[in-house]
Design a protein around this motif. Structure first.
Motif, PDB file in Angstrom:
ATOM      1  N   PHE A 165       0.629  -1.304   0.015  1.00 13.24           N
ATOM      2  CA  PHE A 165       0.065   0.373  -0.481  1.00 13.24           C
ATOM      3  C   PHE A 165       1.268   1.470   0.063  1.00 13.24           C
ATOM      4  CE2 PHE A 165      -3.359  -2.445   1.102  1.00 13.24           C
ATOM      5  CZ  PHE A 165      -4.417  -2.138   0.641  1.00 13.24           C
ATOM      6  N   THR A 166       0.978   2.028  -1.285  1.00 13.99           N
ATOM      7  CA  THR A 166       1.462   3.688  -1.497  1.00 13.99           C
ATOM      8  C   THR A 166       0.130   4.200  -1.405  1.00 13.99           C
ATOM      9  OG1 THR A 166       1.331   3.035  -3.602  1.00 13.99           O
ATOM     10  CG2 THR A 166       2.907   2.769  -2.555  1.00 13.99           C
ATOM     11  N   VAL A 167       0.585   6.351  -0.714  1.00 12.85           N
ATOM     12  CA  VAL A 167      -0.751   6.885  -0.527  1.00 12.85           C
ATOM     13  C   VAL A 167      -1.031   7.633  -2.564  1.00 12.85           C
ATOM     14  CG1 VAL A 167      -0.742   9.368  -1.408  1.00 12.85           C
ATOM     15  CG2 VAL A 167       0.561   8.091   0.917  1.00 12.85           C
ATOM     16  N   ALA A 168      -1.747   6.709  -2.690  1.00 13.66           N
ATOM     17  CA  ALA A 168      -2.361   6.910  -4.128  1.00 13.66           C
ATOM     18  C   ALA A 168      -2.577   8.282  -5.374  1.00 13.66           C
ATOM     19  CB  ALA A 168      -4.605   6.618  -3.727  1.00 13.66           C
ATOM     20  N   GLU A 169      -2.582   7.987  -6.065  1.00 14.91           N
ATOM     21  CA  GLU A 169      -2.167   9.476  -6.772  1.00 14.91           C
ATOM     22  C   GLU A 169      -3.095  10.704  -6.295  1.00 14.91           C
ATOM     23  OE1 GLU A 169      -1.932   8.037 -11.131  1.00 14.91           O
ATOM     24  OE2 GLU A 169       0.077   7.004 -10.854  1.00 14.91           O
ATOM     25  N   ASP A 170      -4.095   9.944  -6.489  1.00 18.87           N
ATOM     26  CA  ASP A 170      -5.559  10.717  -6.223  1.00 18.87           C
ATOM     27  C   ASP A 170      -5.936  11.168  -5.213  1.00 18.87           C
ATOM     28  OD1 ASP A 170      -6.434   8.106  -6.681  1.00 18.87           O
ATOM     29  OD2 ASP A 170      -8.057   8.831  -6.205  1.00 18.87           O
ATOM     30  N   ASN A 171      -5.121  11.287  -3.901  1.00 19.69           N
ATOM     31  CA  ASN A 171      -5.347  11.504  -2.466  1.00 19.69           C
ATOM     32  C   ASN A 171      -4.974  12.742  -2.320  1.00 19.69           C
ATOM     33  OD1 ASN A 171      -4.662  10.609   0.159  1.00 19.69           O
ATOM     34  ND2 ASN A 171      -2.775  11.491   0.607  1.00 19.69           N
ATOM     35  N   ARG A 172      -5.750  13.508  -0.913  1.00 22.24           N
ATOM     36  CA  ARG A 172      -6.158  14.461  -1.304  1.00 22.24           C
ATOM     37  C   ARG A 172      -5.115  15.188   0.300  1.00 22.24           C
ATOM     38  NH1 ARG A 172      -5.398  14.337  -5.631  1.00 22.24           N
ATOM     39  NH2 ARG A 172      -6.654  15.014  -7.323  1.00 22.24           N
ATOM     40  N   PHE A 173      -5.709  13.607   1.110  1.00 19.39           N
ATOM     41  CA  PHE A 173      -4.713  14.311   2.254  1.00 19.39           C
ATOM     42  C   PHE A 173      -3.364  14.053   2.680  1.00 19.39           C
ATOM     43  CE2 PHE A 173      -3.477  12.405   6.475  1.00 19.39           C
ATOM     44  CZ  PHE A 173      -4.196  12.578   7.499  1.00 19.39           C
ATOM     45  N   ILE A 174      -3.596  15.092   3.727  1.00 20.63           N
ATOM     46  CA  ILE A 174      -1.680  15.881   4.048  1.00 20.63           C
ATOM     47  C   ILE A 174      -1.802  15.803   5.061  1.00 20.63           C
ATOM     48  CG2 ILE A 174      -0.537  17.490   3.820  1.00 20.63           C
ATOM     49  CD1 ILE A 174      -1.605  18.426   1.255  1.00 20.63           C
ATOM     50  N   SER A 175      -1.220  15.056   5.889  1.00 25.40           N
ATOM     51  CA  SER A 175      -1.073  14.935   7.519  1.00 25.40           C
ATOM     52  C   SER A 175      -0.594  15.974   8.237  1.00 25.40           C
ATOM     53  CB  SER A 175      -0.612  13.830   8.093  1.00 25.40           C
ATOM     54  OG  SER A 175       1.524  13.847   7.037  1.00 25.40           O
TER      55      SER A 175
ATOM     56  N   ALA B 267       7.593  13.513   7.669  1.00 24.29           N
ATOM     57  CA  ALA B 267       5.983  13.301   7.379  1.00 24.29           C
ATOM     58  C   ALA B 267       5.809  12.375   7.108  1.00 24.29           C
ATOM     59  CB  ALA B 267       6.200  13.913   6.259  1.00 24.29           C
ATOM     60  N   GLU B 268       6.965  11.193   7.508  1.00 21.93           N
ATOM     61  CA  GLU B 268       6.482   9.698   6.798  1.00 21.93           C
ATOM     62  C   GLU B 268       5.646   9.036   7.872  1.00 21.93           C
ATOM     63  OE1 GLU B 268       6.649   6.955   3.662  1.00 21.93           O
ATOM     64  OE2 GLU B 268       6.092   9.026   3.632  1.00 21.93           O
ATOM     65  N   GLU B 269       6.640   9.516   9.222  1.00 19.88           N
ATOM     66  CA  GLU B 269       6.318   8.551  10.024  1.00 19.88           C
ATOM     67  C   GLU B 269       4.663   8.783  10.510  1.00 19.88           C
ATOM     68  OE1 GLU B 269       7.358   8.087  14.990  1.00 19.88           O
ATOM     69  OE2 GLU B 269       8.047   9.134  13.401  1.00 19.88           O
ATOM     70  N   SER B 270       4.467  10.615  10.142  1.00 24.40           N
ATOM     71  CA  SER B 270       2.663  11.399  10.468  1.00 24.40           C
ATOM     72  C   SER B 270       1.766  10.495  10.086  1.00 24.40           C
ATOM     73  CB  SER B 270       2.793  12.207  10.280  1.00 24.40           C
ATOM     74  OG  SER B 270       1.513  12.732  10.451  1.00 24.40           O
ATOM     75  N   LEU B 271       2.171  10.732   8.628  1.00 27.23           N
ATOM     76  CA  LEU B 271       1.691   9.715   7.435  1.00 27.23           C
ATOM     77  C   LEU B 271       1.111   8.007   8.279  1.00 27.23           C
ATOM     78  CD1 LEU B 271       0.316  10.209   4.647  1.00 27.23           C
ATOM     79  CD2 LEU B 271       2.094   9.015   3.991  1.00 27.23           C
ATOM     80  N   PHE B 272       2.585   7.504   8.253  1.00 25.16           N
ATOM     81  CA  PHE B 272       1.567   6.102   9.090  1.00 25.16           C
ATOM     82  C   PHE B 272       0.647   5.825  10.154  1.00 25.16           C
ATOM     83  CE2 PHE B 272       3.020   2.800  11.950  1.00 25.16           C
ATOM     84  CZ  PHE B 272       2.698   2.221  11.965  1.00 25.16           C
TER      85      PHE B 272
END
Length: 544
Positions: free
Chosen positions: A282-292, A300-305
């Motif tokens: 699972f990776t961040v989708a191209e059409d993702n609009r959420f920003i952690s 930023a990567e851990e925050s997304l996790f």
């Protein structure tokens, strides 16, 4: 010393040097992160899910349960890891090869986020635009959250993860709502079933959808949706949800939304993880609009996790969303209802249902039944991130802040399972920021487990490069001799006792794992009759 003797000694030293390079000696490794204020680390592996859950619930540290799949292991076989979020991320981002098949365990009864598992077979649906379907579904769910609960959200509040391949379109959607979450994933499932009733009723008979519906009926969904109109919000026209119907490999209509992921103690695949035998993580989708929004000292990567974790929900100022349960014998919660940790609804909504910690429930009842006043538990919510049980109390309004009973507003009893204490808070606006003194829980409901264990009792080890291997004690004697020259760094683990001969023991373990994976029998206590039946079935299959 002769030249020949010197040559022999030099050759022996070179052989020993090569051996030590391959198998370096080191002391037992105990993980510890270097962040300021980080507590002593816990990293324990268990062969059974129920053992890991019991251990995590007894720990004072902030730990959680994760499931690991191993390459070359039997289909469906998993090892259960207990550790903290920060500890997992530290090694998860380092040992990708060993921890690349990792699942979050969503604990029974834990407050959690709204989530969806979406998929369809691409060759059978060549004309379908998966991205457009995802966008339409997000829009529809946001509308329903507004109509039913009055919660405003958009695609910017939805983490959109992608693990699609040429064979299958696959997405995970996690709704990160502002100060709101569901009571548990069972209530999430009831809500999802209810809002999808328009499409579920279209192709129910003779389709695969009927198998996915389980105990949920169309009438119950209609009751829930009718109740939403009582909120006096503008009623939208019923949406055409036929776009959520896709074709299965065999050509039958199935639902784009997987309705089987809302069960007790569900294992839900993590961000950056793939299934065993597949490379689609699972990776961040191209059409993702959420920003952690990273907190201090968090990347930023851990925050997304952390945002992707379904049960990572804090107690502070959360509105708890509930949905009617289908079991007529169960206590009826308000149909679509928004409860809050900062305000209280009327007494007419009373009801009691056991939390996952029944002994704690009984203790709380003794606290609110005194001096001739018979209080009760109106509602409970479990925040697994803080191991905090929050009880809304009915008919007992004693407040330590004003040293008297409130006239109308009820109180809350909060039980901190980590610190093994309880305290009182208030729904009354005047006592909004008040917290009473902490009182210790009775010793008989504070089950403590030993944090440290002897290395000789280990079933699984993890070496210094993250490989999970059986301990030498669990191997046959002849294998122990082969590996005796190597000392590996290990994370300590729990072990269970074996009984009978190896074949009987293995059959019993396989049967137990089969029963625990069943959604129908997800309880820790499994009847002897069911185990005997499952063991007999396994033995019959092996004899064929």
């Amino acid at each position: 010393m002769s030249k020949a003797d010197w040559g022999k000694r030099l050759k022996k030293v070179e052989q020993l040097a090569g051996l030590f390079q391959q198998c370096p000696l080191s002391s037992a490794y105990k993980p510890r992160l270097s962040r300021p204020g980080q507590p002593s680390s816990i990293w324990k592996l268990f062969p059974r899910q129920c053992m890991a859950i019991h251990f995590a619930q007894s720990c004072r540290e902030d730990v959680h349960v994760f499931a690991l799949e191993k390459e070359h292991a039997k289909m469906g076989q998993r090892i259960y890891l207990v550790t903290s979020y920060s500890e997992l991320w530290h090694y998860y981002s380092t040992y990708r090869q060993s921890l690349m098949h990792c699942y979050e365990l969503i604990p029974e009864g834990a407050v959690c986020k709204l989530y969806f598992d979406l998929e369809f077979h691409r060759p059978s649906n060549s004309r379908i635009d998966g991205k457009a379907m995802v966008a339409s579904l997000i829009q529809y769910v946001c509308e329903q959250l507004m109509d039913v609960f009055g919660i405003e959200c958009s695609e910017k509040d939805v983490l959109n993860l992608d693990s699609s391949t040429e064979e299958k379109f696959s997405r995970h959607l996690i709704f990160i709502l502002q100060n709101a979450a569901f009571k548990d994933n069972i209530h999430v499932g009831q809500f999802v079933h209810a809002i999808l009733q328009p499409v579920l009723s279209v192709h129910r008979k003779g389709s695969e959808l009927e198998k996915n519906l389980g105990v949920v009926t169309e009438d119950r969904g209609e009751r829930g949706l009718k109740a939403s109109s009582q909120a006096k919000r503008p009623k939208r026209e019923e949406r055409d949800l036929s776009f959520l119907l896709v074709k299965h490999k065999d050509g039958q209509d199935v639902l784009f939304v997987d309705l089987g992921v809302y069960t007790k103690n569900r294992n839900f695949r993590l961000y950056k993880s793939s299934k065993v035998g597949r490379n689609a993580a699972f990776t961040v989708a191209e059409d993702n609009r959420f920003i952690s929004k990273p907190e201090r000292n968090v990347s930023a990567e851990e925050s997304l996790f952390l945002s992707s974790l379904i049960s990572n929900v804090s107690f502070t100022s959360q509105k708890i969303l509930t949905w009617d349960l289908p079991d007529p014998e169960a206590v009826k919660y308000p149909k679509p209802q928004c409860s809050s940790t900062s305000h209280c609804a009327s007494d007419s909504l009373e009801g009691f249902q056991c939390s996952p910690h029944k002994e704690v429930d009984s203790f709380v009842l003794t606290v609110v039944n005194r001096d001739g006043i018979k209080g009760n538990i109106r509602r409970w919510n479990y925040f697994v991130s803080e191991q905090l049980l929050v009880y809304d109390i009915l008919r007992y309004r004693w407040c330590q802040n004003v040293n008297r009973f409130h006239k109308s507003n009820n109180v809350m009893i909060l039980v901190d399972l980590k610190e093994e204490v309880w305290y009182q808070k208030c729904h009354d606006p005047e006592c909004r920021n008040f917290r009473s003194s902490s009182y210790p829980l009775p010793q008989d409901i504070c089950v403590s487990y030993l944090i440290t264990m002897d290395e000789e009792d280990q079933t699984y080890l993890m070496d210094d490069v993250g490989n999970i291997i059986p301990s030498q004690k669990s191997q046959p004697p002849e294998q122990n001799n082969q590996g005796s020259s190597s000392a590996v760094r290990v994370h300590q683990v729990e072990v269970f006792e074996s009984w009978g001969d190896d074949s009987d023991n293995q059959t019993y373990i396989e049967a137990l794992e089969m029963v625990e994976r069943s959604t129908e029998f997800a309880e820790d206590d499994v009847s002897d009759e069911l185990m005997l039946q499952t063991v007999n079935e396994l033995e019959f299959q092996k004899d064929l």
